[in-house]
Scaffold this motif. Structure first.
Motif, mmCIF file in Angstrom:
data_model
loop_
_atom_site.group_PDB
_atom_site.id
_atom_site.type_symbol
_atom_site.label_atom_id
_atom_site.label_comp_id
_atom_site.label_asym_id
_atom_site.label_seq_id
_atom_site.Cartn_x
_atom_site.Cartn_y
_atom_site.Cartn_z
ATOM 1 N N GLY A 1 27.164 -19.672 17.361
ATOM 2 C CA GLY A 1 26.372 -19.972 16.171
ATOM 3 C C GLY A 1 26.567 -18.946 15.068
ATOM 4 N N VAL A 2 26.528 -17.677 15.418
ATOM 5 C CA VAL A 2 26.748 -16.616 14.435
ATOM 6 C C VAL A 2 28.153 -16.718 13.861
ATOM 7 N N THR A 3 29.130 -16.973 14.712
ATOM 8 C CA THR A 3 30.512 -17.108 14.251
ATOM 9 C C THR A 3 30.643 -18.250 13.250
ATOM 10 N N LEU A 4 30.015 -19.388 13.545
ATOM 11 C CA LEU A 4 30.076 -20.528 12.626
ATOM 12 C C LEU A 4 29.465 -20.188 11.271
ATOM 13 N N ILE A 5 28.280 -19.607 11.289
ATOM 14 C CA ILE A 5 27.609 -19.295 10.022
ATOM 15 C C ILE A 5 28.403 -18.275 9.214
ATOM 16 N N LEU A 6 28.894 -17.236 9.864
ATOM 17 C CA LEU A 6 29.665 -16.225 9.136
ATOM 18 C C LEU A 6 30.996 -16.772 8.635
ATOM 19 N N ILE B 1 28.402 -27.051 9.304
ATOM 20 C CA ILE B 1 28.670 -25.768 9.965
ATOM 21 C C ILE B 1 27.391 -24.930 10.022
ATOM 22 N N ASN B 2 26.654 -24.874 8.914
ATOM 23 C CA ASN B 2 25.410 -24.108 8.881
ATOM 24 C C ASN B 2 24.361 -24.699 9.813
ATOM 25 N N PHE B 3 24.251 -26.017 9.843
ATOM 26 C CA PHE B 3 23.287 -26.674 10.723
ATOM 27 C C PHE B 3 23.617 -26.398 12.190
ATOM 28 N N ALA B 4 24.881 -26.564 12.545
ATOM 29 C CA ALA B 4 25.290 -26.323 13.936
ATOM 30 C C ALA B 4 25.107 -24.854 14.315
ATOM 31 N N GLY B 5 25.494 -23.961 13.426
ATOM 32 C CA GLY B 5 25.356 -22.533 13.709
ATOM 33 C C GLY B 5 23.908 -22.131 13.921
ATOM 34 N N ALA B 6 23.030 -22.573 13.034
ATOM 35 C CA ALA B 6 21.611 -22.242 13.168
ATOM 36 C C ALA B 6 21.027 -22.867 14.438
ATOM 37 N N GLY B 7 21.457 -24.081 14.740
ATOM 38 C CA GLY B 7 20.982 -24.729 15.959
ATOM 39 C C GLY B 7 21.389 -23.973 17.206
#
Length: 86
Positions: A11-16, A37-43
């Protein structure tokens, strides 16, 4: 490392990665891919918090996911309106 930690790291990798790509102009921050990407990362970060809960982090990630979801819904509604006006 357990599955919850792994989910959080993904999740952190996706958001960053999404933020970096948007900052470099390679990803439209208002576009569906960036919002997804932000939705999946935060989830995924929220999943990781299930095992080791932190209220402040949960609030940030829940709001982050809701904002991204609202953007995705906005895009879907705009697409439906455009299709209906043809």
């Amino acid at each position: 490392m357990n599955g919850f930690d792994f989910a959080g790291l993904i999740g952190v990798t996706l958001i960053l990665a999404g933020y970096a790509l948007a900052t470099m102009g390679r990803l439209d921050q208002k576009g569906a891919p960036s919002l997804a990407i932000n939705f999946a990362g935060a989830g995924l970060i929220l999943v990781s918090l299930y095992r080791d809960f932190n209220l402040s982090a949960a609030i940030v990630e829940a709001v982050w996911a809701l904002i991204a979801l609202a953007g995705l819904i906005r895009l879907a509604l705009e697409r439906l309106r455009r299709q209906g006006s043809r």
